[in-house]
Design an enzyme around this catalytic site. Structure first.
Site, PDB file in Angstrom:
ATOM      1  N   SER A  87       0.831  -1.270  -0.555  1.00  0.00           N
ATOM      2  CA  SER A  87       0.158   0.179   0.655  1.00  0.00           C
ATOM      3  C   SER A  87       0.863   1.244   0.393  1.00  0.00           C
ATOM      4  CB  SER A  87      -0.842  -0.353   0.754  1.00  0.00           C
ATOM      5  OG  SER A  87      -1.560   1.131   1.659  1.00  0.00           O
ATOM      6  N   HIS A 134      -1.216  -1.118  -3.845  1.00  0.00           N
ATOM      7  CA  HIS A 134      -2.780  -0.867  -3.092  1.00  0.00           C
ATOM      8  C   HIS A 134      -2.186   0.186  -3.108  1.00  0.00           C
ATOM      9  CE1 HIS A 134      -5.702  -2.380  -0.651  1.00  0.00           C
ATOM     10  NE2 HIS A 134      -5.490  -0.899  -0.165  1.00  0.00           N
ATOM     11  N   ASP A 186      -5.237   3.353  -2.049  1.00  0.00           N
ATOM     12  CA  ASP A 186      -6.155   4.235  -1.034  1.00  0.00           C
ATOM     13  C   ASP A 186      -6.635   4.986  -1.383  1.00  0.00           C
ATOM     14  OD1 ASP A 186      -6.476   1.482   1.079  1.00  0.00           O
ATOM     15  OD2 ASP A 186      -3.889   1.852   0.983  1.00  0.00           O
ATOM     16  N   MET A 210      -8.911   8.240  -1.023  1.00  0.00           N
ATOM     17  CA  MET A 210     -10.023   7.947   0.963  1.00  0.00           C
ATOM     18  C   MET A 210     -10.338   9.613   0.206  1.00  0.00           C
ATOM     19  SD  MET A 210      -7.468   7.652   3.566  1.00  0.00           S
ATOM     20  CE  MET A 210      -6.690   5.428   3.929  1.00  0.00           C
ATOM     21  N   HIS A 268      -8.464   0.893  -3.871  1.00  0.00           N
ATOM     22  CA  HIS A 268      -9.380   0.251  -2.685  1.00  0.00           C
ATOM     23  C   HIS A 268      -9.667   1.462  -3.104  1.00  0.00           C
ATOM     24  CE1 HIS A 268      -9.573  -0.164   1.830  1.00  0.00           C
ATOM     25  NE2 HIS A 268     -10.772   0.014   0.893  1.00  0.00           N
ATOM     26  N   MET A 324     -12.840   4.446  -1.504  1.00  0.00           N
ATOM     27  CA  MET A 324     -12.907   4.613   0.692  1.00  0.00           C
ATOM     28  C   MET A 324     -13.726   5.672   0.283  1.00  0.00           C
ATOM     29  SD  MET A 324     -10.079   3.380   3.058  1.00  0.00           S
ATOM     30  CE  MET A 324      -8.462   3.499   1.397  1.00  0.00           C
ATOM     31  N   MET A 349     -11.632  -5.688   5.610  1.00  0.00           N
ATOM     32  CA  MET A 349     -10.510  -4.872   6.387  1.00  0.00           C
ATOM     33  C   MET A 349     -10.450  -5.669   7.634  1.00  0.00           C
ATOM     34  SD  MET A 349      -9.894  -2.180   4.707  1.00  0.00           S
ATOM     35  CE  MET A 349      -9.006  -1.790   5.534  1.00  0.00           C
ATOM     36  N   GLY A 409      -8.987   4.277   7.061  1.00  0.00           N
ATOM     37  CA  GLY A 409      -8.680   5.176   6.854  1.00  0.00           C
ATOM     38  C   GLY A 409      -7.218   5.854   7.564  1.00  0.00           C
ATOM     39  N   PHE A 410      -6.553   4.701   7.825  1.00  0.00           N
ATOM     40  CA  PHE A 410      -5.421   4.877   8.337  1.00  0.00           C
ATOM     41  C   PHE A 410      -4.526   4.203   7.447  1.00  0.00           C
ATOM     42  CE2 PHE A 410      -8.081   7.936  10.599  1.00  0.00           C
ATOM     43  CZ  PHE A 410      -7.868   9.199  10.057  1.00  0.00           C
ATOM     44  N   GLY A 442      -0.987   2.234   9.741  1.00  0.00           N
ATOM     45  CA  GLY A 442      -0.312   1.312  10.927  1.00  0.00           C
ATOM     46  C   GLY A 442      -0.792   1.621  11.795  1.00  0.00           C
ATOM     47  N   ASP A 478      -6.479  -5.922   4.893  1.00  0.00           N
ATOM     48  CA  ASP A 478      -6.595  -5.264   3.867  1.00  0.00           C
ATOM     49  C   ASP A 478      -5.983  -4.467   5.695  1.00  0.00           C
ATOM     50  OD1 ASP A 478      -5.620  -2.576   3.775  1.00  0.00           O
ATOM     51  OD2 ASP A 478      -6.107  -1.897   2.170  1.00  0.00           O
ATOM     52  N   GLY A 479      -4.958  -3.888   6.497  1.00  0.00           N
ATOM     53  CA  GLY A 479      -4.740  -3.016   7.635  1.00  0.00           C
ATOM     54  C   GLY A 479      -3.619  -3.613   8.610  1.00  0.00           C
ATOM     55  N   GLY A 480      -2.719  -3.725   9.060  1.00  0.00           N
ATOM     56  CA  GLY A 480      -2.272  -3.865  10.055  1.00  0.00           C
ATOM     57  C   GLY A 480      -1.470  -5.879  10.175  1.00  0.00           C
ATOM     58  N   GLY A 529       1.506  -1.407   4.210  1.00  0.00           N
ATOM     59  CA  GLY A 529       1.723  -0.567   3.880  1.00  0.00           C
ATOM     60  C   GLY A 529       3.104   0.086   5.036  1.00  0.00           C
TER      61      GLY A 529
END
Ligand code: DX5
Ligand code: ZN
Length: 224
Positions: free
Chosen positions: A7, A32, A34, A36, A65, A67, A136, A141-142, A144, A174-176, A196
């Site tokens: 990402s 990827h 993002d 937003m 993606h 959003m 997700m 939205g963020f 990290g 996606d995420g973490g 990311g």
């Protein structure tokens, strides 16, 4: 084969070309992106000009993606800009079947995204039409943030549904995701792993990507 989709949200935008070349040389096959809008999610990121510039400089698959509210309004523009895959949020689409068919009709892969609080059964009546489902693992939205463990159960559930119904969509998360939890994420059943900060948040994105690929190879060895 499990794919990593780096990402760019966590990349250094002043050195984007260089950072993309680094992940490509580390084995990435896709990126990827993002998007937003500051409404569907409480943050604003990048849009069409960035996708256009990326398309002109790389042959990596561009995985966009969205959003955004009313994603159908933007889908044709992203296709035109060079997206290969476009995912839209179930929560943002009033007519999800129409949105998915719109994406497919323009010749790109269609994905549907679920926020952590949206149950997988919300997709029961659209699964035949999708190329991939994005679960997700953080609230969008963020970059990290920390992976929410209950979302791995959603991955397992959607995988079981795929088997039961003999479908062939891919499962993306996606995420973490980081080097530590990658094996668990893959064992839950993900085919595409977005990550990311674990890549672009390091001094050496190429090495980070290579480390992830090595872990994937080891995880596969354990499976057989
Ligand atoms: C979050 C984005 C993610 C984010 C992932 O809204 O959809 O793609 O960039 O970043 P990490 O891997 O840092 O959680
Ligand atoms: Zn994303």
């Amino acid at each position: 084969m499990v794919e990593i989709s780096p990402s760019i949200l966590s990349a250094d935008f002043a050195r984007l070309g260089e950072q993309i070349a680094a992940v490509k040389s580390g084995g990435a096959t896709m990126l990827h992106i993002d998007v937003m809008d500051g409404r569907f999610v409480p943050n604003i990121s990048v849009g069409l000009p960035v996708v256009q510039s990326l398309r002109a400089t790389t042959d990596l698959l561009l995985d966009c993606h969205l959003m955004t509210e009313e994603p159908d309004r933007y889908v044709p523009g992203f296709v035109e800009a060079g997206a290969n895959m476009i995912s839209v949020h179930e929560e943002a689409c009033s007519h999800l079947d129409r949105s998915v068919n719109l994406i497919r009709s323009l010749g790109v892969e269609a994905g549907v995204v679920l926020n952590p609080a949206t149950p997988v059964h919300a997709l029961d009546d659209v699964l035949e039409a999708v190329d991939f489902v994005l679960i997700m693992s953080v609230n969008p939205g963020f970059g990290g943030q920390k992976l929410l463990p209950h979302t791995l159960e959603k991955v397992r559930r959607i995988k079981r549904t795929r088997e039961d119904r003999q479908l062939d969509f891919r499962i993306q998360i996606d995420g973490g995701v980081n080097l530590t939890n990658l094996p668990v994420v893959v064992e839950a059943g993900c085919d595409i792993v977005v990550t990311g900060s674990a890549i672009f948040g390091t001094d050496d994105p190429r090495a980070a990507l290579k480390n992830m690929r090595r872990i994937l190879d080891e995880t596969r060895l354990v499976e057989v």
